[in-house]
Design a protein around this motif. Structure first.
Motif, PDB file in Angstrom:
ATOM      1  N   UNK A 181       0.845  -1.201   0.000  1.00 51.68           N
ATOM      2  CA  UNK A 181       0.000   0.000   0.000  1.00 51.68           C
ATOM      3  C   UNK A 181       0.882   1.255   0.000  1.00 51.68           C
ATOM      4  N   UNK A 182       1.915   1.256   0.824  1.00 53.08           N
ATOM      5  CA  UNK A 182       2.824   2.404   0.909  1.00 53.08           C
ATOM      6  C   UNK A 182       3.481   2.664  -0.456  1.00 53.08           C
ATOM      7  N   UNK A 183       3.988   1.610  -1.086  1.00 47.27           N
ATOM      8  CA  UNK A 183       4.616   1.757  -2.407  1.00 47.27           C
ATOM      9  C   UNK A 183       3.605   2.252  -3.433  1.00 47.27           C
ATOM     10  N   UNK A 184       2.387   1.715  -3.377  1.00 44.69           N
ATOM     11  CA  UNK A 184       1.344   2.124  -4.318  1.00 44.69           C
ATOM     12  C   UNK A 184       1.034   3.611  -4.168  1.00 44.69           C
ATOM     13  N   UNK A 185       0.895   4.071  -2.935  1.00 49.21           N
ATOM     14  CA  UNK A 185       0.591   5.489  -2.684  1.00 49.21           C
ATOM     15  C   UNK A 185       1.698   6.377  -3.248  1.00 49.21           C
ATOM     16  N   UNK A 186       2.945   6.000  -3.001  1.00 51.90           N
ATOM     17  CA  UNK A 186       4.085   6.791  -3.502  1.00 51.90           C
ATOM     18  C   UNK A 186       4.073   6.843  -5.035  1.00 51.90           C
ATOM     19  N   UNK A 187       3.832   5.709  -5.681  1.00 57.90           N
ATOM     20  CA  UNK A 187       3.802   5.664  -7.145  1.00 57.90           C
ATOM     21  C   UNK A 187       2.634   6.483  -7.704  1.00 57.90           C
ATOM     22  N   UNK A 188       1.487   6.433  -7.043  1.00 60.54           N
ATOM     23  CA  UNK A 188       0.312   7.186  -7.487  1.00 60.54           C
ATOM     24  C   UNK A 188       0.579   8.687  -7.338  1.00 60.54           C
ATOM     25  N   UNK A 189       1.150   9.068  -6.211  1.00 58.75           N
ATOM     26  CA  UNK A 189       1.482  10.494  -6.000  1.00 58.75           C
ATOM     27  C   UNK A 189       2.432  10.980  -7.089  1.00 58.75           C
ATOM     28  N   UNK A 190       3.450  10.181  -7.409  1.00 64.25           N
ATOM     29  CA  UNK A 190       4.420  10.556  -8.442  1.00 64.25           C
ATOM     30  C   UNK A 190       3.737  10.656  -9.809  1.00 64.25           C
ATOM     31  N   UNK A 191       2.864   9.710 -10.117  1.00 64.73           N
ATOM     32  CA  UNK A 191       2.156   9.717 -11.408  1.00 64.73           C
ATOM     33  C   UNK A 191       1.301  10.962 -11.543  1.00 64.73           C
ATOM     34  N   UNK A 192       0.533  11.274 -10.510  1.00 68.20           N
ATOM     35  CA  UNK A 192      -0.359  12.426 -10.561  1.00 68.20           C
ATOM     36  C   UNK A 192       0.436  13.733 -10.649  1.00 68.20           C
ATOM     37  N   UNK A 193       1.543  13.810  -9.939  1.00 70.26           N
ATOM     38  CA  UNK A 193       2.391  14.998  -9.985  1.00 70.26           C
ATOM     39  C   UNK A 193       3.030  15.207 -11.365  1.00 70.26           C
ATOM     40  N   UNK A 194       3.445  14.108 -11.989  1.00 70.25           N
ATOM     41  CA  UNK A 194       4.190  14.197 -13.249  1.00 70.25           C
ATOM     42  C   UNK A 194       3.323  14.146 -14.504  1.00 70.25           C
ATOM     43  N   UNK A 195       2.039  13.919 -14.389  1.00 72.11           N
ATOM     44  CA  UNK A 195       1.181  13.794 -15.581  1.00 72.11           C
ATOM     45  C   UNK A 195       0.079  14.835 -15.588  1.00 72.11           C
TER      46      UNK A 195
END
Length: 180
Positions: free
Chosen positions: A166-180
């Protein structure tokens, strides 16, 4: 509701089976639909998978050993049915599961049962970029607000591993939303 053991006995007893199965449908239809819909994203597909899930539950209830909660067992069936459905649909369309998922997300705007906005579509795209296990854990924790202990029973994974996923997923989602 009755004690789970007694309820299962009623589900297996031919005299009380129909009424008990109606109770089971009433109790679990909506949460299982939401769970399946989070995985397959499409309303009509979710309805089909839900129907298949309840058929499997009914057919295999006699094999239920009570080693987990009935809820967890049914969620495991629903999860497996949803993932199998997606894999078969992708194969039938000659595309990868990831391509199918992205196509489904692109079609969400035209789904009359979808009431999200552009940010919701972006979130779905971010989730789709995750590995399958992280997708499941994130959706079950974030959208369905299931406890780690319940997710652990459903997916057969330790609580510690789920928290890490869950922690890894949240970090990846935050990065995706920030960069796209």
């Amino acid at each position: 509701m009755l004690e789970e053991k007694d309820f299962i006995e009623q589900l297996l007893n031919p005299k009380t089976q129909n009424e008990s199965f109606q109770k089971l449908l009433f109790e679990y239809q909506k949460p299982l639909y939401n769970h399946i819909r989070n995985i397959v994203l499409n309303h009509d597909d979710a309805d089909d998978v839900l129907q298949n899930t309840f058929i499997k539950v009914f057919q295999h209830l006699k094999n239920f050993k009570g080693e987990s909660k009935l809820f967890s067992w049914m969620y495991r069936i629903a999860t497996n049915e949803a993932l199998t459905f997606l894999n078969q649909k992708a194969k039938k369309n000659g595309i990868s599961s990831e391509a199918l998922q992205n196509k489904t997300i692109d079609n969400l705007k035209s789904d009359s049962y979808f009431d999200g906005d552009a940010l919701q579509i972006k979130l779905q795209k971010a989730i789709a970029a995750l590995p399958e296990k992280q997708q499941l854990v994130f959706k079950m924790k974030y959208f369905e607000e299931l406890k780690y202990e319940d997710i652990s029973e459903i997916l057969g994974t330790s609580v510690g591993a789920l928290k890490a996923s869950y922690h890894h997923a949240v970090k990846k989602i935050e990065a995706f939303i920030t960069n796209n």
